[in-house]
Design an enzyme around this catalytic site. Structure first.
Site, PDB file in Angstrom:
ATOM      1  N   GLY A 202       0.726  -1.208   0.110  1.00 53.87           N
ATOM      2  CA  GLY A 202       0.269   0.074  -0.025  1.00 53.87           C
ATOM      3  C   GLY A 202       0.840   1.115  -0.070  1.00 53.87           C
ATOM      4  N   PRO A 204       2.561   4.898   1.214  1.00 55.79           N
ATOM      5  CG  PRO A 204       4.386   5.699   0.760  1.00 55.79           C
ATOM      6  CD  PRO A 204       3.179   5.524   0.178  1.00 55.79           C
ATOM      7  N   GLY A 205       1.670   5.589   4.646  1.00 51.95           N
ATOM      8  CA  GLY A 205       0.660   6.082   5.498  1.00 51.95           C
ATOM      9  C   GLY A 205      -0.865   5.315   5.623  1.00 51.95           C
ATOM     10  CB  THR A 206      -2.402   2.818   3.517  1.00 52.16           C
ATOM     11  OG1 THR A 206      -1.189   1.917   3.275  1.00 52.16           O
ATOM     12  CG2 THR A 206      -2.240   3.735   2.250  1.00 52.16           C
ATOM     13  N   GLY A 207      -1.549   2.497   6.820  1.00 52.70           N
ATOM     14  CA  GLY A 207      -1.708   1.875   7.873  1.00 52.70           C
ATOM     15  C   GLY A 207      -1.099   0.457   8.083  1.00 52.70           C
ATOM     16  CE  LYS A 208       3.036  -0.214   3.596  1.00 51.25           C
ATOM     17  NZ  LYS A 208       2.353   1.062   3.418  1.00 51.25           N
ATOM     18  CG  HIS A 424      -5.703  32.503 -11.723  1.00 49.44           C
ATOM     19  ND1 HIS A 424      -4.976  32.317 -12.960  1.00 49.44           N
ATOM     20  CD2 HIS A 424      -5.704  31.130 -11.079  1.00 49.44           C
ATOM     21  CE1 HIS A 424      -4.399  31.079 -12.910  1.00 49.44           C
ATOM     22  NE2 HIS A 424      -4.963  30.362 -11.940  1.00 49.44           N
ATOM     23  CD  GLU A 425      -7.036  30.553  -7.425  1.00 39.51           C
ATOM     24  OE1 GLU A 425      -7.682  29.359  -7.551  1.00 39.51           O
ATOM     25  OE2 GLU A 425      -5.872  30.314  -7.682  1.00 39.51           O
ATOM     26  CG  HIS A 428      -9.405  27.751 -11.550  1.00 34.08           C
ATOM     27  ND1 HIS A 428      -8.891  26.916 -12.725  1.00 34.08           N
ATOM     28  CD2 HIS A 428      -8.038  28.312 -11.394  1.00 34.08           C
ATOM     29  CE1 HIS A 428      -7.623  27.135 -12.894  1.00 34.08           C
ATOM     30  NE2 HIS A 428      -7.134  28.051 -12.380  1.00 34.08           N
TER      31      HIS A 428
END
Length: 611
Positions: A202, A204-208, A424-425, A428
């Protein structure tokens, strides 16, 4: 872990002995140099000494242990080694009027010589014993080959499956392993064999690793934990020896679980590099392969491993019989993110307006580590403001900090530049509202952030998307050009503010044409090139995979898609110029428009997206 008082006492005694020995040797050296004879005096040989006596240059001499210390007529001093036979020099000295003085012999000279010879050796022995005792506490100086795997007992960890959320399917898979360890007969009756190895894959950081900690807290069997980098050292053969030692300890503790975190550090493909080779890492991997499924089977040992780079692992490591089952730990979905947020809100004092469901919807693509960081950032922001509870506004600001960076309060922006950013924003955001398949706009901001952006527009999907249609990708592409198109319409000029938008749009258009087959001229064909790393032992891919005519057609299709999207964005904004002006004015006034306030503003400007 408490320290052993007896071991501490032994170490302290050894240190004291070593210190005293060093002081004694230094003292003896000083004594020898100061009182064992004046080494600064001139030394002469016996022949020169007789010549000096014959020439009348020596006035007197003091003799001690066949060492003469003489005084010349000019007052200078010298030393000379004299023969053991006094008859060789005493009559000669008296005939030349040299005054002779005999001093009593020294009885401690031999003892000092013995001490000076033995004490350095004794000091080295004591220091060696001290080093051996000291290193034995951490594995021994001669025990490099011992495994560094840490034995985790269930009572030493407070992490359980209750702390793991958002990955229920993965929990079910590993719970099966724990059930097998607790009741092996139930599986044996059916003839079922539990997988020998499970590879957790998975992002990084998904909880393995968190899942492995939870297994350690739930298994109630010995749990050995080690990192892949702990095997390989600079000494040849150490890694393979540590693998052997780890499995010896595991067999003695069976049934048990071995967890190797970041296994790609030791399990990379063999024969890597342009020249191949056989290095220490490959020896370690070979030993690991033999131990996992070699001539002698391992009963009662279950291997767990985690990696975010399964593509670099050796194929022999992934075959059935070693890592039989590969479990992907995915990024959490909407419901999973809500469950993870609820886990990390434990122990935090939150206000009633904090809604985990809303936070989950605002954080698409976040993994467990990101959500934990989000909750912690919100608590830190509330503490900074001396609040008694963490409010929803703190979570909103924490989300912006995680996504776009910290507010840059010290930056000074001119009125003209600020107006350009607002248009600009707004470009969008307005296209995100007008286009039917675009993701809904959740927030517009013109506050500079730490990632270098002077503003941002946040669009959030209403639901998780597993497949994306061509129409949705086209609307997204048009939305990306909203900022540049708005600048051209209002100011009739361009700035570098659209750099990141152009980069993302070009990348998206290229994928639509090359990978997704969304070009009528090219047809349903994927021209994506397989990117491989030659340093992993892969073959070098030829660069001339396609003809020049096909490559030229690909380029023209990408350019056509980008040009058409930009023209669509410019036409839509020109058609709704009055709405664009009102939206930019509101953004200049409030700087941030989000949530219900943004939806009310959109409803007052334009009721529904156009089709």
């Amino acid at each position: 872990m408490e320290k052993d008082p007896l071991k501490e006492l032994r170490n302290r005694n050894l240190r004291n002995i070593a210190l005293i020995t060093v002081i004694v040797i230094i003292g003896l050296i000083i004594f020898q140099s100061w009182f064992g004879g004046n080494k600064t005096q001139q030394e002469v040989n016996y022949s020169l000494f007789r010549s000096m006596v014959a020439n009348g240059q020596v006035a007197s001499i003091a003799i001690k242990d066949n060492l003469g210390t003489g005084v010349m007529t000019d007052g200078s001093k010298f030393t000379v080694e004299l023969p053991n036979d006094k008859t060789l020099y005493e009559p000669f000295l008296r005939d030349n009027n040299v005054q002779i003085k005999y001093e009593p012999p020294s009885n401690s000279g031999w003892l000092l010589s013995v001490l000076m010879s033995i004490l350095p050796i004794g000091l080295l022995v004591i220091v060696w014993i001290y080093i051996m005792r000291k290193t034995q506490a951490g594995g021994g100086a001669m025990s490099f080959g011992q495994s560094k795997a840490k034995l985790v007992q269930p009572e030493t960890t407070d992490v359980t499956f209750a702390d793991v959320a958002g990955i229920d399917e993965v929990k079910e898979e590993v719970e099966e392993i724990i059930d097998y360890l607790k009741d092996q007969k139930r599986f044996a009756v059916l003839g079922a064999e539990i997988p020998k190895g499970i590879l957790l894959v998975g992002a990084p950081g998904t909880g393995k690793t968190l899942l492995a900690k939870a297994i350690a807290g739930e298994a109630h069997v010995p749990f050995f934990f080690i990192s892949g980098s702990d095997f390989v050292e600079m000494f040849v053969g150490v890694g393979a020896a540590r693998v052997r030692d780890m499995f010896v300890k595991a067999k003695a503790s069976a049934p048990c679980i071995i967890f190797i975190d970041e296994i790609d550090a030791v399990g990379r493909k063999r024969g890597a590099g342009l020249g191949g080779g056989h290095d220490e890492r490959e020896q370690t991997l070979n030993q690991l392969l033999a131990e996992m499924d070699g001539f002698q089977p391992n009963k009662g040992i279950i291997m767990l491993a985690a990696t975010n780079r399964p593509d670099v692992l050796d194929p022999a490591l992934l075959r059935p019989g070693r890592f039989d089952r590969r479990i992907t730990v995915p990024r959490p979905e909407l419901k999973g993110r809500e469950e993870i947020i609820n886990v990390h809100l434990r122990g935090k004092t939150i206000a009633p307006d904090v809604d985990p469901a809303v936070l989950a919807r605002q954080t698409p693509g976040f993994v467990g580590a990101d959500l934990k960081n989000l909750c912690n950032e919100a608590a830190l922001l509330a503490a900074r403001e001396n609040k008694s509870v963490v409010e929803m506004v703190d979570f909103e600001e924490a989300t912006d900090r995680v996504i776009a960076g910290v507010r840059r309060k010290g930056i000074i922006i001119s009125k003209e530049v600020r107006e350009r950013i607002a248009y600009h924003e707004s470009g969008h955001a307005l296209l995100g509202r007008l286009l039917p398949k675009a993701d809904p706009v959740h927030k517009i901001s013109i506050i500079p952030r730490g990632n270098g952006s002077l503003g941002f527009t946040l669009q959030l999907p209403l639901e998780e998307k597993y497949i994306v249609s061509e129409e949705e990708l086209t609307d997204k592409l048009i939305t990306l050009f909203g900022g540049r198109a708005a600048e051209e319409i209002v100011f009739n000029d361009f700035t570098t503010g659209a750099y990141d938008d152009l980069k993302q749009a070009t990348k998206l258009a290229k994928r639509m044409v090359v990978e997704y087959g969304m070009s009528k001229k090219l047809g349903p064909i994927s021209l994506a090139r397989e990117h491989v790393d030659v340093f992993l032992g892969e073959e070098i891919v030829k660069s001339n995979e396609h003809s020049e005519a096909l490559s030229s057609l690909v380029d023209s299709e990408i350019r056509r898609l980008i040009t058409n999207s930009y023209e669509s964005a410019r036409d839509l904004l020109s058609e709704h110029r009055s709405i664009l002006d009102r939206l930019a004015s509101a953004l200049l006034e409030k700087e941030i428009i989000a949530g219900k306030e943004l939806q009310q503003l959109f409803s007052s400007l334009i009721p529904e997206p156009v089709s």
